[in-house]
Write an enzyme that holds these catalytic residues in place. Sequence first.
Site, mmCIF file in Angstrom:
data_model
loop_
_atom_site.group_PDB
_atom_site.id
_atom_site.type_symbol
_atom_site.label_atom_id
_atom_site.label_comp_id
_atom_site.label_asym_id
_atom_site.label_seq_id
_atom_site.Cartn_x
_atom_site.Cartn_y
_atom_site.Cartn_z
ATOM 1 N N ILE A 240 -28.828 77.250 18.396
ATOM 2 C CA ILE A 240 -28.490 76.104 17.550
ATOM 3 C C ILE A 240 -28.749 74.778 18.275
ATOM 4 C CG2 ILE A 240 -26.063 75.783 18.203
ATOM 5 C CD1 ILE A 240 -25.401 75.837 15.197
ATOM 6 N N HIS B 106 -30.795 84.640 26.929
ATOM 7 C CA HIS B 106 -31.581 83.474 26.508
ATOM 8 C C HIS B 106 -33.054 83.766 26.762
ATOM 9 C CE1 HIS B 106 -28.241 80.373 26.424
ATOM 10 N NE2 HIS B 106 -27.689 81.218 27.278
ATOM 11 N N HIS C 79 -25.247 87.575 25.854
ATOM 12 C CA HIS C 79 -26.482 87.131 25.197
ATOM 13 C C HIS C 79 -27.554 86.873 26.230
ATOM 14 C CE1 HIS C 79 -23.763 83.729 25.877
ATOM 15 N NE2 HIS C 79 -24.837 83.000 26.137
ATOM 16 N N SER D 218 -20.711 79.843 27.998
ATOM 17 C CA SER D 218 -19.801 79.160 27.073
ATOM 18 C C SER D 218 -19.410 80.039 25.886
ATOM 19 C CB SER D 218 -20.433 77.865 26.565
ATOM 20 O OG SER D 218 -21.616 78.134 25.842
HETATM 21 P P1 AMP Z 1 -24.162 80.148 27.193
HETATM 22 O O1 AMP Z 1 -23.864 78.726 27.588
HETATM 23 O O2 AMP Z 1 -25.066 80.879 28.141
HETATM 24 O O3 AMP Z 1 -22.901 80.913 26.883
HETATM 25 O O4 AMP Z 1 -25.003 80.048 25.865
HETATM 26 C C1 AMP Z 1 -24.430 79.921 24.605
HETATM 27 C C2 AMP Z 1 -25.513 79.427 23.696
HETATM 28 O O5 AMP Z 1 -25.131 79.676 22.357
HETATM 29 C C3 AMP Z 1 -25.793 77.925 23.795
HETATM 30 O O6 AMP Z 1 -27.154 77.714 24.133
HETATM 31 C C4 AMP Z 1 -25.449 77.406 22.403
HETATM 32 O O7 AMP Z 1 -26.297 76.359 21.988
HETATM 33 C C5 AMP Z 1 -25.618 78.646 21.560
HETATM 34 N N1 AMP Z 1 -24.850 78.687 20.321
HETATM 35 C C6 AMP Z 1 -23.541 78.425 20.152
HETATM 36 N N2 AMP Z 1 -23.166 78.606 18.875
HETATM 37 C C7 AMP Z 1 -24.279 79.015 18.199
HETATM 38 C C8 AMP Z 1 -24.558 79.369 16.854
HETATM 39 N N3 AMP Z 1 -23.605 79.345 15.909
HETATM 40 N N4 AMP Z 1 -25.818 79.716 16.519
HETATM 41 C C9 AMP Z 1 -26.792 79.747 17.465
HETATM 42 N N5 AMP Z 1 -26.586 79.434 18.769
HETATM 43 C C10 AMP Z 1 -25.355 79.066 19.123
#
Ligand code: AMP
Length: 113
Positions: free
Chosen positions: A30, A101, A99, A94
């Site tokens: 997002i 990336h 997940h 976060s």
């Molecule tokens: P991390 O900081 O490694 O936990 O990555 C979490 C990622 O999830 C971040 O890059 C956010 O931009 C992404 N993110 C959070 N909420 C959503 C959502 N609803 N849809 C898509 N990506 C998201």
Amino acid sequence: MDCVFCRISQDKTPAKKIYQDNDIIAFHDINPQAPVHVLIISRRHLTNLLDVNSQDESLIGRMLVVATQVAKKLNVSETGFRIVINTNKDAGQSIDHLHIHLLGGRKMQWPPG
Ligand code: AMP
Ligand code: ZN
């Protein structure tokens, strides 16, 4: 437990999905940090890599295969891409649902910030 990625997996929160099967989903981040920024998750909630055990080996392997297939589909396989799995605070995790990336489409820095 209210987990945004579990909600995406259950179609309760919208996401721009690019791949899905019974176990794995890939969708566009997002808040993209590169022209291509896709997240690959398992439908089953795993908090992070520390929550993975030997029974999950094939799932994790398949998630990496999906990441590579998405990289090819989005035309960053030749130019290059980076796979990142942030784990816990210092890495900047976060969202507490494992997940991968997939980042590509621009030159990356090394070492990462
Ligand atoms: P991390 O900081 O490694 O936990 O990555 C979490 C990622 O999830 C971040 O890059 C956010 O931009 C992404 N993110 C959070 N909420 C959503 C959502 N609803 N849809 C898509 N990506 C998201
Ligand atoms: Zn979850």
